[in-house]
Design an enzyme around this catalytic site. Structure first.
Site, mmCIF file in Angstrom:
data_model
loop_
_atom_site.group_PDB
_atom_site.id
_atom_site.type_symbol
_atom_site.label_atom_id
_atom_site.label_comp_id
_atom_site.label_asym_id
_atom_site.label_seq_id
_atom_site.Cartn_x
_atom_site.Cartn_y
_atom_site.Cartn_z
ATOM 1 C CB CYS A 121 26.079 27.617 -13.987
ATOM 2 S SG CYS A 121 25.529 27.645 -15.718
ATOM 3 C CD GLU A 156 -8.284 28.163 6.867
ATOM 4 O OE1 GLU A 156 -8.549 27.365 8.091
ATOM 5 O OE2 GLU A 156 -7.565 27.866 5.785
ATOM 6 C CG HIS A 167 8.469 31.734 -1.363
ATOM 7 N ND1 HIS A 167 7.390 31.267 -0.611
ATOM 8 C CD2 HIS A 167 9.095 32.416 -0.438
ATOM 9 C CE1 HIS A 167 7.395 31.545 0.617
ATOM 10 N NE2 HIS A 167 8.528 32.299 0.461
ATOM 11 C CB CYS A 172 22.248 26.319 -14.139
ATOM 12 S SG CYS A 172 23.234 24.960 -13.929
ATOM 13 C CD GLN A 211 4.172 34.103 2.096
ATOM 14 O OE1 GLN A 211 4.589 33.285 2.920
ATOM 15 N NE2 GLN A 211 2.880 34.452 2.402
ATOM 16 C CG ASN A 212 0.792 33.508 -4.402
ATOM 17 O OD1 ASN A 212 0.990 32.894 -3.491
ATOM 18 N ND2 ASN A 212 -0.126 34.295 -4.500
ATOM 19 C CB SER A 237 -1.385 29.510 6.056
ATOM 20 O OG SER A 237 -0.183 29.239 5.871
HETATM 21 N N1 APR Z 1 -9.556 33.754 -0.295
HETATM 22 C C1 APR Z 1 -8.744 34.227 0.689
HETATM 23 N N2 APR Z 1 -8.060 33.318 1.306
HETATM 24 C C2 APR Z 1 -8.008 32.053 1.087
HETATM 25 C C3 APR Z 1 -8.742 31.667 -0.113
HETATM 26 C C4 APR Z 1 -9.339 32.713 -0.804
HETATM 27 N N3 APR Z 1 -10.213 32.317 -1.966
HETATM 28 N N4 APR Z 1 -8.461 30.283 -0.306
HETATM 29 C C5 APR Z 1 -7.730 29.938 0.709
HETATM 30 N N5 APR Z 1 -7.353 30.705 1.417
HETATM 31 C C6 APR Z 1 -6.473 30.877 2.651
HETATM 32 C C7 APR Z 1 -6.298 29.430 3.088
HETATM 33 O O1 APR Z 1 -7.425 29.238 4.078
HETATM 34 C C8 APR Z 1 -5.012 29.738 3.997
HETATM 35 O O2 APR Z 1 -5.275 30.263 5.299
HETATM 36 O O3 APR Z 1 -5.213 31.209 2.113
HETATM 37 C C9 APR Z 1 -4.278 30.718 3.049
HETATM 38 C C10 APR Z 1 -3.207 30.052 2.256
HETATM 39 O O4 APR Z 1 -2.099 29.463 2.927
HETATM 40 P P1 APR Z 1 -0.895 28.715 2.323
HETATM 41 O O5 APR Z 1 -1.441 27.733 1.401
HETATM 42 O O6 APR Z 1 -0.272 28.142 3.582
HETATM 43 O O7 APR Z 1 -0.067 29.742 1.333
HETATM 44 P P2 APR Z 1 0.949 30.689 1.793
HETATM 45 O O8 APR Z 1 0.809 31.607 3.196
HETATM 46 O O9 APR Z 1 1.409 31.743 0.680
HETATM 47 O O10 APR Z 1 2.224 29.667 1.910
HETATM 48 C C11 APR Z 1 3.500 30.172 2.079
HETATM 49 O O11 APR Z 1 4.334 27.997 1.997
HETATM 50 O O12 APR Z 1 4.677 25.773 1.115
HETATM 51 C C12 APR Z 1 5.050 27.186 1.160
HETATM 52 O O13 APR Z 1 6.528 28.223 -0.584
HETATM 53 C C13 APR Z 1 4.881 27.882 -0.409
HETATM 54 O O14 APR Z 1 4.544 30.130 -0.729
HETATM 55 C C14 APR Z 1 4.445 29.066 0.091
HETATM 56 C C15 APR Z 1 4.401 29.219 1.694
#
Ligand code: APR
Length: 247
Positions: free
Chosen positions: A129, A215, A116, A124, A98-99, A189
């Site tokens: 386009c 977490e 994503h 564009c 998702q990164n 998450s």
């Molecule tokens: N190692 C493991 N987990 C970690 C670490 C780490 N070092 N640091 C943070 N985390 C955990 C956080 O606790 C959280 O539960 O990674 C999770 C990241 O969750 P999100 O920030 O919600 O990321 P993600 O699940 O990729 O989000 C999905 O949401 O806003 C949109 O488009 C954006 O791609 C993203 C999508």
């Protein structure tokens, strides 16, 4: 911590989220350090902002381009790349992320589906386009860039809230899940669809399902059979038994 034995699996799908890039200095969206604790994503990262204030989207995500000039893949990215490199031709490996930072590819991962999009690319905003997405280092934070072919505003090649995942990427991701025997979600998450639902598909086809995150998932997702809590950059080298220390 004891390493896990993945040798019996033939069709492995790994899903990563923002937590995997945290040790590279890229801020996650949720959790303690989450960007969305300060900014309302539905107001600032929603597709409707492209119509009302497209420069605001550049200002929010363009910064990431500047950060990525110096950010490096961390031990979590490197572990996954080395894991894939060790696969035999009879095994399938798919990394769905998702990164939007491109760090998996920079670490050496090959079969990556960027669900994503990728913040390093510009395209564009006019859907008809013919301009193809191109690599672009400029954050465009001060002046809205305009397409030379059609005069529409240019945009980042990422999926905003309210937008669809490109059909091919979603199809490839779902195809990989159709016959996977091991599914591991790392640093996510588990709140954003469609990725949040992938574990359910994997469980349905009988795959082993593992969750690795800083977490616990809230609420807990019953389709994960095993959970390992900690930092991905510390846990992955141990769990996968892969040495990524520079020699
Ligand atoms: N190692 C493991 N987990 C970690 C670490 C780490 N070092 N640091 C943070 N985390 C955990 C956080 O606790 C959280 O539960 O990674 C999770 C990241 O969750 P999100 O920030 O919600 O990321 P993600 O699940 O990729 O989000 C999905 O949401 O806003 C949109 O488009 C954006 O791609 C993203 C999508």
């Amino acid at each position: 911590m004891q390493s896990l034995d993945f040798s019996c699996y033939r069709n492995i799908v790994i899903l990563t989220g923002a937590g995997v890039s945290a040790a590279s200095g890229i801020r996650p969206f949720r959790g303690q350090e989450g960007l969305w604790n300060e900014i309302n994503p539905l107001k600032s990262a929603d597709s409707s902002v492209l119509q009302t204030n497209p420069l605001a989207i550049w200002q929010l995500f363009g910064t990431l381009r500047t950060q990525l000039e110096t950010a490096q893949p961390n031990a979590a990215h490197l572990t996954l790349a080395k894991f894939e490199a060790g696969f035999s031709s009879s095994q399938q490996f798919t990394l769905i992320t998702q990164n939007i930072d491109g760090l998996h590819q920079r670490a050496g991962s090959r079969n990556v589906i960027e669900l994503h999009g990728n913040v390093n690319y510009t395209r564009c905003s006019n859907p008809t386009c013919s301009l193809t997405a191109y690599l672009d280092k400029s954050p465009h934070k001060d002046l809205l860039p305009i397409c030379q072919l059609c005069n529409y505003p240019l945009r980042l090649d990422i999926v905003l809230f309210g937008e669809q995942i490109p059909a091919k990427k979603e199809w490839l991701a779902k195809r990989s899940l159709r016959d996977c025997d091991l599914f591991i979600a790392i640093g996510t998450s588990g709140t954003v669809w469609p990725a949040a639902n992938f574990v359910r598909s994997a469980n349905y086809v009988g795959a082993k399902t593992i969750f690795i995150n800083l977490e616990p998932m809230k609420p807990k997702n019953p389709y994960f059979q095993e959970e390992y809590l900690g930092r991905a950059e510390e846990l992955l080298p141990l769990l996968f038994n892969i040495d990524v220390t520079p020699h």
